[in-house]
Design a protein around this motif. Structure first.
Motif, short mmCIF file in Angstrom:
data_model
loop_
_atom_site.label_atom_id
_atom_site.label_comp_id
_atom_site.label_asym_id
_atom_site.label_seq_id
_atom_site.Cartn_x
_atom_site.Cartn_y
_atom_site.Cartn_z
N GLY A 42 -11.42 -1.05 -7.71
CA GLY A 42 -12.38 -1.76 -6.87
C GLY A 42 -11.82 -2.14 -5.52
N ASP A 43 -10.57 -1.75 -5.23
CA ASP A 43 -9.99 -2.04 -3.92
C ASP A 43 -10.79 -1.33 -2.83
OD1 ASP A 43 -8.02 -3.50 -5.15
OD2 ASP A 43 -6.40 -2.08 -4.76
N GLN A 44 -10.82 -1.92 -1.66
CA GLN A 44 -11.54 -1.33 -0.54
C GLN A 44 -10.74 -0.25 0.17
OE1 GLN A 44 -12.77 -4.49 2.05
NE2 GLN A 44 -14.21 -5.31 0.56
N SER A 45 -9.42 -0.30 0.03
CA SER A 45 -8.62 0.67 0.76
C SER A 45 -7.29 0.93 0.07
CB SER A 45 -8.37 0.19 2.19
OG SER A 45 -7.55 -0.96 2.18
N VAL A 46 -6.72 2.07 0.41
CA VAL A 46 -5.34 2.44 0.11
C VAL A 46 -4.77 2.89 1.45
CG1 VAL A 46 -3.81 4.07 -1.08
CG2 VAL A 46 -5.84 3.17 -2.26
N LEU A 47 -3.83 2.13 1.98
CA LEU A 47 -3.26 2.48 3.29
C LEU A 47 -2.53 3.81 3.18
CD1 LEU A 47 -2.48 1.81 6.23
CD2 LEU A 47 -0.51 0.56 5.30
N ARG A 48 -2.82 4.70 4.12
CA ARG A 48 -2.14 6.00 4.20
C ARG A 48 -1.48 6.11 5.56
NH1 ARG A 48 -5.54 11.00 5.57
NH2 ARG A 48 -5.28 9.84 7.47
N VAL A 49 -0.22 6.52 5.57
CA VAL A 49 0.51 6.82 6.80
C VAL A 49 1.05 8.23 6.64
CG1 VAL A 49 2.44 6.20 8.29
CG2 VAL A 49 1.14 4.39 7.11
N THR A 50 0.66 9.13 7.53
CA THR A 50 1.12 10.52 7.46
C THR A 50 1.75 10.88 8.80
OG1 THR A 50 -0.58 11.13 5.87
CG2 THR A 50 0.41 12.93 7.12
N GLN A 51 2.96 11.48 8.70
CA GLN A 51 3.69 11.89 9.90
C GLN A 51 4.26 13.28 9.69
OE1 GLN A 51 6.78 9.03 10.62
NE2 GLN A 51 5.37 7.34 10.88
N LYS A 53 -6.06 16.62 -1.76
CA LYS A 53 -5.43 16.01 -2.94
C LYS A 53 -5.06 14.56 -2.66
CE LYS A 53 -3.36 20.32 -4.58
NZ LYS A 53 -2.07 21.00 -4.81
N VAL A 54 -4.52 14.29 -1.48
CA VAL A 54 -4.16 12.92 -1.11
C VAL A 54 -5.42 12.05 -1.09
CG1 VAL A 54 -3.29 11.45 0.76
CG2 VAL A 54 -2.07 13.55 0.13
N GLU A 55 -6.49 12.54 -0.50
CA GLU A 55 -7.72 11.77 -0.45
C GLU A 55 -8.29 11.54 -1.84
OE1 GLU A 55 -8.77 9.98 2.14
OE2 GLU A 55 -6.88 10.75 2.94
N ALA A 56 -8.15 12.52 -2.73
CA ALA A 56 -8.63 12.35 -4.11
C ALA A 56 -7.85 11.25 -4.82
CB ALA A 56 -8.51 13.67 -4.87
N ILE A 57 -6.56 11.15 -4.56
CA ILE A 57 -5.74 10.08 -5.14
C ILE A 57 -6.22 8.72 -4.64
CG2 ILE A 57 -3.42 9.05 -5.15
CD1 ILE A 57 -2.37 12.04 -5.01
N ARG A 58 -6.44 8.61 -3.35
CA ARG A 58 -6.91 7.34 -2.78
C ARG A 58 -8.26 6.94 -3.36
NH1 ARG A 58 -7.15 7.76 3.39
NH2 ARG A 58 -7.05 5.49 3.32
N PHE A 79 -0.35 0.98 -2.47
CA PHE A 79 -1.29 0.56 -3.50
C PHE A 79 -1.04 -0.90 -3.85
CE2 PHE A 79 -0.55 5.06 -4.00
CZ PHE A 79 -1.80 5.59 -4.27
N GLY A 80 -2.05 -1.75 -3.70
CA GLY A 80 -1.93 -3.14 -4.12
C GLY A 80 -2.16 -3.25 -5.62
N LEU A 81 -1.25 -3.97 -6.30
CA LEU A 81 -1.36 -4.11 -7.76
C LEU A 81 -1.91 -5.46 -8.19
CD1 LEU A 81 1.99 -2.51 -8.98
CD2 LEU A 81 -0.20 -1.42 -8.54
N GLY A 82 -1.79 -6.47 -7.36
CA GLY A 82 -2.26 -7.80 -7.72
C GLY A 82 -1.45 -8.87 -7.01
N PRO A 83 -1.84 -10.12 -7.22
CA PRO A 83 -1.16 -11.23 -6.54
C PRO A 83 0.34 -11.26 -6.85
CG PRO A 83 -3.14 -11.98 -7.68
CD PRO A 83 -2.91 -10.58 -8.11
N ALA A 84 1.14 -11.45 -5.81
CA ALA A 84 2.60 -11.47 -5.97
C ALA A 84 3.05 -12.65 -6.81
CB ALA A 84 3.29 -11.50 -4.61
N ASP A 85 2.36 -13.77 -6.71
CA ASP A 85 2.77 -14.96 -7.44
C ASP A 85 2.11 -15.10 -8.81
OD1 ASP A 85 0.29 -15.41 -6.36
OD2 ASP A 85 0.74 -17.41 -5.62
#
Length: 145
Positions: free
Chosen positions: A130-139, A117-122, A46-52
């Protein structure tokens, strides 16, 4: 990286990611299964905002409210959250975008209900920010307690 911080991180993740299977120990005294079959390990970024510019974007309080409202009710048996730094660079961008980020780690039985449930969170995060994506990695995960 020094082996000791890595081992400490691994222990912390193991302790915090204790999602329970049916019959797994909870604080009521039931017993853990020796091994849980058919589980997966999902990581959501999840991106929260600019690091700087930490004053911009999602605050720690807003993140925790999201976690309490959208994540914990769906996975009450346990999860882990780590603070991470992320970056990406679009094809037309002269420099990378650097982001304060959260990494959510959830281990759970691989069922259609849990995947939903995971997709509902995303979806909730994208709607909230308003983000376009939430990266998901499932293994697949070899889980034991």
């Amino acid at each position: 990286m020094n082996a000791r911080p890595l081992a400490t991180l691994a222990l912390l993740l193991a302790l915090l990611a204790g999602c329970a299977a049916p019959g797994a120990v909870r604080h009521d005294g039931a017993t853990h299964p020796a091994q849980a079959q058919g589980w997966v390990d999902t990581r959501l970024y999840f991106g929260l905002g600019p690091a700087d510019q930490p004053q911009q974007g999602i605050s720690e309080q807003a993140w925790r409210e999201f976690l309490d409202r959208e994540v914990t009710p769906r996975f009450p048996d346990g999860l882990s959250v780590l603070d991470v730094y992320g970056q990406w660079q679009g094809a037309q961008q002269p420099s990378p975008e650097r982001l304060r980020s959260k990494l959510l780690v959830i281990d759970y039985p691989n069922t259609p209900a849990n995947r939903a449930k995971v997709e509902a969170i995303r979806t909730a995060w994208k709607r909230r920010t308003g983000d376009q994506s939430v990266l998901r990695v499932t293994q697949p995960a070899d889980v034991s307690f």
